[in-house]
Design a protein around this motif. Structure first.
Motif, PDB file in Angstrom:
ATOM      1  N   TRP A 131       0.830  -1.201   0.000  1.00 27.47           N
ATOM      2  CA  TRP A 131       0.000   0.000   0.000  1.00 27.47           C
ATOM      3  C   TRP A 131       0.867   1.255   0.000  1.00 27.47           C
ATOM      4  N   ASN A 132       1.917   1.256   0.810  1.00 30.44           N
ATOM      5  CA  ASN A 132       2.787   2.426   0.899  1.00 30.44           C
ATOM      6  C   ASN A 132       3.546   2.655  -0.410  1.00 30.44           C
ATOM      7  N   ASP A 133       4.017   1.577  -1.038  1.00 30.37           N
ATOM      8  CA  ASP A 133       4.691   1.710  -2.338  1.00 30.37           C
ATOM      9  C   ASP A 133       3.754   2.311  -3.374  1.00 30.37           C
ATOM     10  N   ALA A 134       2.508   1.835  -3.396  1.00 29.06           N
ATOM     11  CA  ALA A 134       1.522   2.364  -4.345  1.00 29.06           C
ATOM     12  C   ALA A 134       1.238   3.839  -4.054  1.00 29.06           C
ATOM     13  N   ALA A 172       4.098  10.522  -6.643  1.00 25.94           N
ATOM     14  CA  ALA A 172       5.166  10.973  -7.543  1.00 25.94           C
ATOM     15  C   ALA A 172       4.630  11.212  -8.950  1.00 25.94           C
ATOM     16  N   LEU A 173       3.815  10.284  -9.458  1.00 28.26           N
ATOM     17  CA  LEU A 173       3.263  10.446 -10.802  1.00 28.26           C
ATOM     18  C   LEU A 173       2.255  11.592 -10.861  1.00 28.26           C
ATOM     19  N   SER A 174       1.534  11.813  -9.783  1.00 30.31           N
ATOM     20  CA  SER A 174       0.548  12.890  -9.766  1.00 30.31           C
ATOM     21  C   SER A 174       1.190  14.268  -9.826  1.00 30.31           C
ATOM     22  N   LYS A 175       2.439  14.365  -9.440  1.00 34.11           N
ATOM     23  CA  LYS A 175       3.146  15.648  -9.477  1.00 34.11           C
ATOM     24  C   LYS A 175       3.645  16.005 -10.879  1.00 34.11           C
ATOM     25  N   LEU A 176       3.634  15.019 -11.791  1.00 32.46           N
ATOM     26  CA  LEU A 176       4.097  15.280 -13.152  1.00 32.46           C
ATOM     27  C   LEU A 176       3.017  15.962 -13.982  1.00 32.46           C
ATOM     28  N   SER A 177       3.454  16.775 -14.925  1.00 35.20           N
ATOM     29  CA  SER A 177       2.506  17.427 -15.831  1.00 35.20           C
ATOM     30  C   SER A 177       2.054  16.432 -16.894  1.00 35.20           C
ATOM     31  N   ALA A 178       1.012  16.805 -17.637  1.00 34.16           N
ATOM     32  CA  ALA A 178       0.516  15.949 -18.712  1.00 34.16           C
ATOM     33  C   ALA A 178       1.610  15.721 -19.752  1.00 34.16           C
ATOM     34  N   ARG A 179       2.407  16.727 -20.015  1.00 36.88           N
ATOM     35  CA  ARG A 179       3.521  16.612 -20.977  1.00 36.88           C
ATOM     36  C   ARG A 179       4.575  15.624 -20.473  1.00 36.88           C
ATOM     37  N   ASP A 185      -3.759   6.645 -16.330  1.00 35.08           N
ATOM     38  CA  ASP A 185      -2.945   5.454 -16.096  1.00 35.08           C
ATOM     39  C   ASP A 185      -2.343   5.403 -14.690  1.00 35.08           C
ATOM     40  N   ILE A 186      -2.368   6.506 -13.973  1.00 32.40           N
ATOM     41  CA  ILE A 186      -1.651   6.594 -12.694  1.00 32.40           C
ATOM     42  C   ILE A 186      -2.126   5.534 -11.705  1.00 32.40           C
ATOM     43  N   ASP A 187      -3.414   5.380 -11.525  1.00 32.03           N
ATOM     44  CA  ASP A 187      -3.918   4.390 -10.560  1.00 32.03           C
ATOM     45  C   ASP A 187      -3.512   2.977 -10.937  1.00 32.03           C
ATOM     46  N   MET A 188      -3.612   2.644 -12.227  1.00 29.46           N
ATOM     47  CA  MET A 188      -3.253   1.306 -12.671  1.00 29.46           C
ATOM     48  C   MET A 188      -1.766   1.032 -12.424  1.00 29.46           C
ATOM     49  N   ILE A 189      -0.920   1.986 -12.747  1.00 30.79           N
ATOM     50  CA  ILE A 189       0.525   1.820 -12.566  1.00 30.79           C
ATOM     51  C   ILE A 189       0.866   1.730 -11.085  1.00 30.79           C
ATOM     52  N   ALA A 190       0.241   2.555 -10.264  1.00 28.57           N
ATOM     53  CA  ALA A 190       0.548   2.577  -8.830  1.00 28.57           C
ATOM     54  C   ALA A 190       0.173   1.284  -8.136  1.00 28.57           C
ATOM     55  N   THR A 191      -0.900   0.627  -8.567  1.00 27.81           N
ATOM     56  CA  THR A 191      -1.347  -0.575  -7.899  1.00 27.81           C
ATOM     57  C   THR A 191      -0.856  -1.844  -8.575  1.00 27.81           C
TER      58      THR A 191
END
Length: 67
Positions: free
Chosen positions: A30-33, A39-46, A57-63
């Motif tokens: 859970w903590n890794d996800a 970290a991914l949420s802080k990135l811009s769309a670009r 894709d962020i949720d799928m990649i995180a989990t």
């Protein structure tokens, strides 16, 4: 004639330890996800596009579990 025995001196430590190991493993996953998601949420769309992802894709990649 063979005699059957029944061990009465077994402890439940093994079962408890397994439960706590599973609990710690679940917490670590859970903590890794959570860290990955943050970290991914802080990135811009670009920036996400540069690494082949989109905001959806962020949720799928995180989990994802080590695949």
């Amino acid at each position: 004639m063979a005699m059957a025995t029944f061990a009465t001196n077994r402890t439940t430590v093994g079962m408890s330890a397994g439960f706590f190991v599973s609990l710690i493993g679940a917490f670590a996953a859970w903590n890794d996800a959570r860290i990955t998601r943050n970290a991914l949420s802080k990135l811009s769309a670009r920036e996400l596009d540069d690494i082949g992802l989109c905001i959806g894709d962020i949720d799928m990649i995180a989990t994802r579990t080590g695949r």
